[in-house]
Write a protein that holds these residues in place. Structure first.
Motif, PDB file in Angstrom:
ATOM      1  N   ASN A 338      -3.609   5.472  -5.025  1.00 54.15           N
ATOM      2  CA  ASN A 338      -3.172   4.598  -3.949  1.00 54.15           C
ATOM      3  C   ASN A 338      -4.386   4.131  -3.158  1.00 54.15           C
ATOM      4  O   ASN A 338      -5.209   4.941  -2.726  1.00 54.15           O
ATOM      5  CB  ASN A 338      -2.188   5.325  -3.018  1.00 54.15           C
ATOM      6  N   ARG A 342      -2.815   7.342   0.341  1.00 51.81           N
ATOM      7  CA  ARG A 342      -1.597   8.137   0.408  1.00 51.81           C
ATOM      8  C   ARG A 342      -1.648   9.220  -0.663  1.00 51.81           C
ATOM      9  O   ARG A 342      -0.965  10.236  -0.564  1.00 51.81           O
ATOM     10  CB  ARG A 342      -0.366   7.247   0.232  1.00 51.81           C
ATOM     11  N   THR A 377       3.563  10.270   0.534  1.00 50.21           N
ATOM     12  CA  THR A 377       2.286  10.954   0.403  1.00 50.21           C
ATOM     13  C   THR A 377       2.525  12.384  -0.020  1.00 50.21           C
ATOM     14  O   THR A 377       3.674  12.794  -0.260  1.00 50.21           O
ATOM     15  CB  THR A 377       1.478  10.872   1.705  1.00 50.21           C
TER      16      THR A 377
END
Length: 427
Positions: A338, A342, A377
């Motif tokens: 990401n 995250r 996350t």
């Protein structure tokens, strides 16, 4: 790997799931299996041995275990597999016994981010821990006890056009009829203590339907809490494998860190944002005679694999996924990336994990979100920020994540176990 085949691995994983309806049970089951294999159970209140060995410590619903090899030095790095033990559910509130319309109900609040509709019309149990006034903790589980009944279609003709559930009014489960009942008495009876002995409780709902293999060639696997007991079990298997066939002396210290409260943001004494892992690593390093500078050098050479379930492409909602990177069930272990961190994966960590999987004969596939569908996350960025250890995010692909029952492919589950074993054993 201790399991001779994918069938053996999945069967043992199903047993692990049945023993682990909550984070507290999962941590206890990990510790039990490790102790059976010769790991020494430690208490945080005691002085810890400084000699090489295999050890495990439990803090509430979290568990950390490690192998300190012969020849470890103050700068020996750590190979850490991190995961989490908790899953979305409903948690009992204070004064949990209530009633309405002649039915006995449980007063609950939402824990984490469950798919609310998936919990309707399922038989549920209560499980978790109670604490008595003498300070003793007791694990409890009731078996099938509750159900959240759905409103009949006759009374809501628009239900199939868009079901909207109020988190207070629509998710209070029933567990009896007639006169008011006392849930705490049920829990006390299960623990073998008096009702008035209960001073506190952390008790949640869990599904009672057992894990199930199904589909063509039995390759599909459905169960509750695959997010993230799939990773906890893989780490457990990997650590047991490392203990059975240890890496060369002083190569690294193998660690399994399974945290609680990830579904809430990890901010607790047993969560990844708390001090648990840092405390354990510091005590292990101190036992090796490490200075603060030695510990920084060890951390700089360490790797943390944050293993948490991820998303496979949903065949009925393909537009929700990245148009190019499309991981599928049965395609291998996810490597999660990401741009906004995250996930904690960077190029160097990616290369290290790919090398682990190549040596283990495990296929990998990249996961990245559609730009219009922000991802969640993991413990990865939190742990990397707290410790400064290079971290890579991985996991098995799932469908129905955060449902009361999630869906995986048996080959992916076993592949994560092989990769974890290779990583923790240094192969």
């Amino acid at each position: 790997m201790p399991h001779a085949s994918t069938d053996d691995y999945v069967s043992d994983f199903a047993d692990f799931l049945r023993a682990s309806p909550t984070s507290y049970h999962a941590a206890a089951e990990v510790a039990r299996r490790l102790e059976t294999a010769g790991f020494e159970r430690l208490d945080e209140r005691d002085a810890w041995p400084e000699t090489p060995g295999r050890r495990v410590v439990v803090r509430d619903g979290a568990v950390i275990a490690w192998i300190q090899p012969e020849g470890a030095t103050p700068t020996t790095p750590f190979n850490i597999l991190g995961a989490h033990t908790d899953s979305p559910a409903f948690k009992l509130k204070p004064n949990p016994s209530t009633s309405a319309a002649g039915l006995v109900q449980a007063n609950v609040e939402v824990y984490g981010g469950p798919l609310l509709n998936s919990w309707l019309d399922r038989e549920l149990e209560l499980a978790g821990r109670i604490a008595t006034f003498d300070g003793t903790e007791h694990l409890v589980r009731t078996g099938a006890l509750l159900r959240i009944p759905q409103l009949a279609i006759h009374l809501d003709r628009d239900a199939n056009s868009g079901l909207a559930l109020d988190k207070q009014r629509h998710v209070q489960p029933i567990w009896g009829a007639g006169a008011a009942g006392d849930i705490l008495r049920v829990l006390a009876d299960d623990a073998g203590v008096g009702r008035d002995d209960i001073a506190g409780f952390d008790v949640l709902t869990a599904t009672v339907q057992p894990p199930e293999r199904f589909g063509r060639d039995d390759v599909l696997f459905a169960a509750g809490r695959l997010d993230n007991l799939s990773s906890v079990f893989a780490g457990l298997v990997g650590l047991l494998d490392a203990a059975a066939a240890p890496a060369p002396a002083s190569a690294h210290i193998s660690v399994l860190a399974a945290f609680d409260h990830e579904e809430l943001g990890s901010e607790s004494r047993s969560g990844a944002a708390g001090p648990f892992l840092e405390d354990v690593l510091a005590r292990v390093s101190s036992g090796l005679g490490a200075t603060a500078d030695d510990r920084r050098r060890a951390f700089a050479d360490s790797l943390l694999v944050s293993s948490d379930a991820g998303h496979a492409v949903h065949p009925n909602f393909i537009e929700k996924h990245d148009p190019v990177n499309r991981p599928v069930l049965g395609g291998g272990v996810l490597l999660k990336l990401n741009a906004n961190q995250r996930y904690a994966t960077d190029a160097v960590g990616q290369a290290a994990w790919q090398a682990v999987c190549k040596r283990a004969g495990v296929d990998t596939q990249e996961f990245v979100s559609n730009n219009t569908v922000p991802c969640g996350t993991t413990i990865g960025p939190i742990s990397a920020t707290r410790l400064g250890i290079r971290t890579v995010d991985v996991g098995v692909p799932l469908l129905s994540m955060h449902s009361a029952r999630e869906l995986a492919h048996v080959d992916d589950l076993a592949a994560l176990g092989r990769a974890a074993a290779g990583f923790l054993a240094g192969r």
